[in-house]
Design an enzyme around this catalytic site. Structure first.
Site, PDB file in Angstrom:
ATOM      1  N   HIS A 101      24.027  48.068  99.882  1.00  0.00           N
ATOM      2  CA  HIS A 101      24.529  48.929  98.802  1.00  0.00           C
ATOM      3  C   HIS A 101      25.928  48.462  98.394  1.00  0.00           C
ATOM      4  O   HIS A 101      26.710  47.970  99.223  1.00  0.00           O
ATOM      5  CB  HIS A 101      24.573  50.394  99.264  1.00  0.00           C
ATOM      6  CG  HIS A 101      24.959  51.334  98.151  1.00  0.00           C
ATOM      7  ND1 HIS A 101      26.267  51.660  97.882  1.00  0.00           N
ATOM      8  CD2 HIS A 101      24.199  51.972  97.223  1.00  0.00           C
ATOM      9  CE1 HIS A 101      26.294  52.491  96.834  1.00  0.00           C
ATOM     10  NE2 HIS A 101      25.053  52.686  96.413  1.00  0.00           N
ATOM     11  N   GLU A 173      21.962  47.567  90.859  1.00  0.00           N
ATOM     12  CA  GLU A 173      22.997  48.577  90.640  1.00  0.00           C
ATOM     13  C   GLU A 173      24.308  47.881  90.294  1.00  0.00           C
ATOM     14  O   GLU A 173      25.067  47.486  91.190  1.00  0.00           O
ATOM     15  CB  GLU A 173      23.207  49.398  91.901  1.00  0.00           C
ATOM     16  CG  GLU A 173      22.018  50.227  92.298  1.00  0.00           C
ATOM     17  CD  GLU A 173      22.464  51.382  93.180  1.00  0.00           C
ATOM     18  OE1 GLU A 173      22.424  52.524  92.726  1.00  0.00           O
ATOM     19  OE2 GLU A 173      22.879  51.125  94.310  1.00  0.00           O
ATOM     20  N   GLY A 179      28.935  55.598  90.174  1.00  0.00           N
ATOM     21  CA  GLY A 179      29.922  56.620  90.549  1.00  0.00           C
ATOM     22  C   GLY A 179      30.771  57.126  89.401  1.00  0.00           C
ATOM     23  O   GLY A 179      30.580  56.750  88.231  1.00  0.00           O
ATOM     24  N   SER A 219      24.859  55.692  87.556  1.00  0.00           N
ATOM     25  CA  SER A 219      25.069  56.739  86.544  1.00  0.00           C
ATOM     26  C   SER A 219      23.795  57.169  85.817  1.00  0.00           C
ATOM     27  O   SER A 219      23.830  57.493  84.631  1.00  0.00           O
ATOM     28  CB  SER A 219      26.140  56.301  85.531  1.00  0.00           C
ATOM     29  OG  SER A 219      27.401  56.246  86.146  1.00  0.00           O
TER      30      SER A 219
HETATM   31  P1  PGA Z   1      25.512  57.304  90.867  1.00  0.00           P
HETATM   32  O1  PGA Z   1      25.356  56.456  92.216  1.00  0.00           O
HETATM   33  O2  PGA Z   1      24.132  57.631  90.378  1.00  0.00           O
HETATM   34  O3  PGA Z   1      26.273  58.512  91.298  1.00  0.00           O
HETATM   35  O4  PGA Z   1      26.256  56.455  89.893  1.00  0.00           O
HETATM   36  C1  PGA Z   1      24.430  55.433  92.314  1.00  0.00           C
HETATM   37  C2  PGA Z   1      24.516  54.741  93.652  1.00  0.00           C
HETATM   38  O5  PGA Z   1      25.600  54.590  94.210  1.00  0.00           O
HETATM   39  O6  PGA Z   1      23.479  54.319  94.183  1.00  0.00           O
END
Ligand code: PGA
Length: 261
Positions: A101, A173, A179, A219
């Site tokens: 991640h 991602e 975030g 997001s």
């Molecule tokens: P988010 O996080 O949907 O809050 O942007 C995604 C992630 O960190 O996997």
């Protein structure tokens, strides 16, 4: 209008947010809210903290919600204070693990080679893996995002055998999308990157590479989930903030499933 009927994968990484107690309450609600959705259309997974895994595995119906871990070490045991082995996770009931991640890479010095070791150990013990890859804002600015993603993915898959590929999922991602303060990738853009990643896996594994699902994360929420999931190269959505409330997650899932079917 999109005419496809496809099975999609939805999941959430709970990061370091919910206690054991909170996770169980959340999962009970999520399972209840989503149990009527045909699992021919949906595969749902949750990655709680290590301390919640055992209770979660006891509580959920694995046919409805799959439970996995947020990381795993590559050694089966040893002088690795603070780490957790695949055998330990297995004993708790988990058979699924996320690896690489963006936060592991960003805050804990996770390298592509470490990701590869975790992937191989997990697959060899029989786990299913979710390999996360993502380019940074700087990679994007410098125009090296495809190279970065290719390095991450090729390294992660190095040594993975053909017959293990059915236990591999990938999540794209972009770091700039994750975030607070992140900007979701546009559906077209995400689809084009998924296309690059799918092609790369197909080059590495001719004939069978196409079976590896690629999830988009960063997001995702109620307002953008439908437009993302209808993209032909996006096979699922990996969601953080918008999934940590069971009602909200249930709505995101329903909106997205309605959009594709
Ligand atoms: P988010 O996080 O949907 O809050 O942007 C995604 C992630 O960190 O996997």
């Amino acid at each position: 209008m999109n005419q496809r009927i496809k099975k999609v994968i939805f999941g959430s990484n709970l990061k370091m947010y919910k206690t054991n107690h909170e996770t169980l309450a959340y999962l009970a609600r999520l399972q209840e809210l989503t149990k009527d959705i045909l699992r021919d259309l949906l595969e749902l997974f949750i990655l709680p903290s290590y301390t919640a895994i055992a209770d979660c595995c006891r509580m959920v119906d694995p046919a409805l919600v799959r439970i996995g871990a947020q990381n795993v070490h590559w050694h089966s045991e040893g002088r690795f204070t603070g780490e957790i082995s695949a055998r330990m996770l297995q004993e708790l009931g988990a058979d699924f693990v996320m690896i690489g991640h963006a936060e592991r890479r960003q805050f804990f010095g996770e390298t592509d080679l470490m990701v590869n070791k975790r992937v191989l150990t997990s697959l060899n013990i029989g786990f299913h893996v979710l390999i996360c890859v993502g380019d940074s804002a700087q990679d994007k600015e410098l125009g090296i995002f495809k190279e970065r993603l290719s390095m991450q993915l090729k390294t992660a898959l190095h040594g993975v055998k053909k017959d293990q590929l059915s236990r591999v999922w990938v999540a794209y991602e972009p770091v700039w999308a994750i975030g607070e303060g992140g900007t979701v990738a546009t559906p077209d853009y995400a689809n084009s990157i998924h296309n690059v990643l799918h092609n790369l896996i197909e080059d590495l594994y001719p004939e069978i590479g196409g079976q590896v699902p690629i999830l988009y994360g960063g997001s995702v929420n109620m307002n953008n989930a439908a437009d993302l999931i209808v993209q032909p190269r996006i096979d699922g959505l990996f969601i953080g903030r918008a999934a940590w409330d069971a009602n909200n997650f249930n709505q995101v899932i329903r909106i997205a499933i309605q959009a594709i079917n």
